[in-house]
Design an enzyme around this catalytic site. Structure first.
Site, short mmCIF file in Angstrom:
data_model
loop_
_atom_site.label_atom_id
_atom_site.label_comp_id
_atom_site.label_asym_id
_atom_site.label_seq_id
_atom_site.Cartn_x
_atom_site.Cartn_y
_atom_site.Cartn_z
N ARG A 49 -35.84 -40.12 70.35
CA ARG A 49 -35.15 -38.84 70.43
C ARG A 49 -36.08 -37.68 70.07
NH1 ARG A 49 -34.09 -34.18 67.59
NH2 ARG A 49 -33.86 -35.43 65.70
N ASP A 50 -36.45 -37.57 68.83
CA ASP A 50 -37.26 -36.44 68.39
C ASP A 50 -38.66 -36.51 68.98
OD1 ASP A 50 -37.60 -34.09 66.95
OD2 ASP A 50 -38.42 -35.12 65.21
N CYS B 195 -41.26 -29.78 68.56
CA CYS B 195 -39.97 -29.11 68.58
C CYS B 195 -40.01 -28.00 69.61
CB CYS B 195 -39.62 -28.53 67.21
SG CYS B 195 -38.03 -27.66 67.19
#
Length: 298
Positions: free
Chosen positions: A15-16, A240
């Site tokens: 995911r991240d 991010c």
């Protein structure tokens, strides 16, 4: 100095790690990554996020990924669910644990999820209630605990307050994220110690990015204060989309290698872990960000 006997590794690469990749990764390759991590002995894997595909196209296949997961009672598969819509989709997909997220920076929260910190907690209320009624565990993330790309330094007291609120709402674990990787050991330890006054130490996790090469040192400093849960991303993939300049999470291979050298149990097979990192690095068409894997010719 006393270190924990055992550390729980929470693998966040599916995911991240992948969410910031522009190249859309096939469901098959994501499942190979997850299975590689599982067979390496990782017991907690964040497999995807039920978020808007408009904002995070990489996770548009969340339901398909969940449908392809290998059943394993020894492994907890979790997913990010920022709102009720995401939670309901996760429930339909049979996810065992979900995560909500906010930040210790007002500006980052606005950029990331288009609301204030206070508004983010308002959104969590129905999510927490619904999850509680279904006995689904909820994990909480706090971003920008050691620095913000917009506000700079973050007051650790604010971090502790946000962590305490997540815990009070019912989050069984609160993950402290150095989103842009600017933290240093003393600052990390001081921040962790303040949070530990508000949340039981065993319910705090470390989620450190490695932008300035400080992640392992920051983790060790917090281990000295009793930390025993570490988020990491195999091959060091990640970043991010709302934090310019942030590089990947700390490499799981590097973390496991360090903990092995300290005599701290993880239950993770390093060689098998390196294999999983090699596989996803090949898919991404680049070399692993793990110094340990690269030193071993991977």
């Amino acid at each position: 100095m006393t270190y924990p006997r055992k550390v729980k590794i929470v693998e966040v690469s599916p995911r991240d790690g992948l969410q910031n990749e522009k190249q859309i990764i096939a469901v098959e390759d994501k499942l190979k990554l997850i299975n590689g991590l599982r067979t390496a002995g990782v017991k907690h894997i964040e497999v995807t996020g039920f978020v808007s595909p408009k904002w995070v196209p990489q996770l548009a296949d969340a339901k398909q990924v969940c449908a392809g997961l290998t059943a394993d009672e020894s492994v907890c598969y979790s997913a990010l669910t920022p709102n009720m819509k995401g939670l309901e989709a996760a429930i339909e997909s049979g996810i065992q644990e979900v995560a909500v997220f906010t930040a210790a920076s007002e500006t980052f929260n606005q950029k990331n999820i288009n609301c204030s910190i206070e508004e983010s907690f308002d959104r969590f209320v129905p999510v927490m209630e619904r999850a509680r009624n279904l006995n689904i565990k909820v994990r909480g993330y706090v971003s920008c605990v050691l620095g913000c790309p917009y506000e700079g330094d973050i007051d650790p007291l604010v971090v502790a307050q946000v962590a305490q609120r997540l815990h009070a709402m019912g989050c069984y674990e609160v993950s402290l994220g150095d989103t842009i990787g600017t933290g240093t050991p003393l600052a990390a330890q001081q921040m962790f110690n303040l949070c530990a006054k508000q949340v039981p130490t065993k319910q705090l996790a470390l989620h450190f990015h490695d932008t300035y090469g400080q992640a392992l040192a920051n983790i060790q400093a917090c281990l000295e204060s009793g930390a025993s849960v570490i988020d990491a991303s195999v091959a060091g993939i990640g970043g991010c989309p709302y934090a310019k300049g942030a590089t990947g999470n700390v490499s799981t291979e590097n973390v496991v290698y360090m903990l092995n050298g300290m005599g701290i149990e993880t239950g993770v097979d390093l060689d098998a872990l390196i294999g999983a990192g090699r596989q996803i690095s090949a898919v991404l068409g680049r070399k692993s960000n793990s110094q340990v894997a690269n030193a071993l010719g991977c």
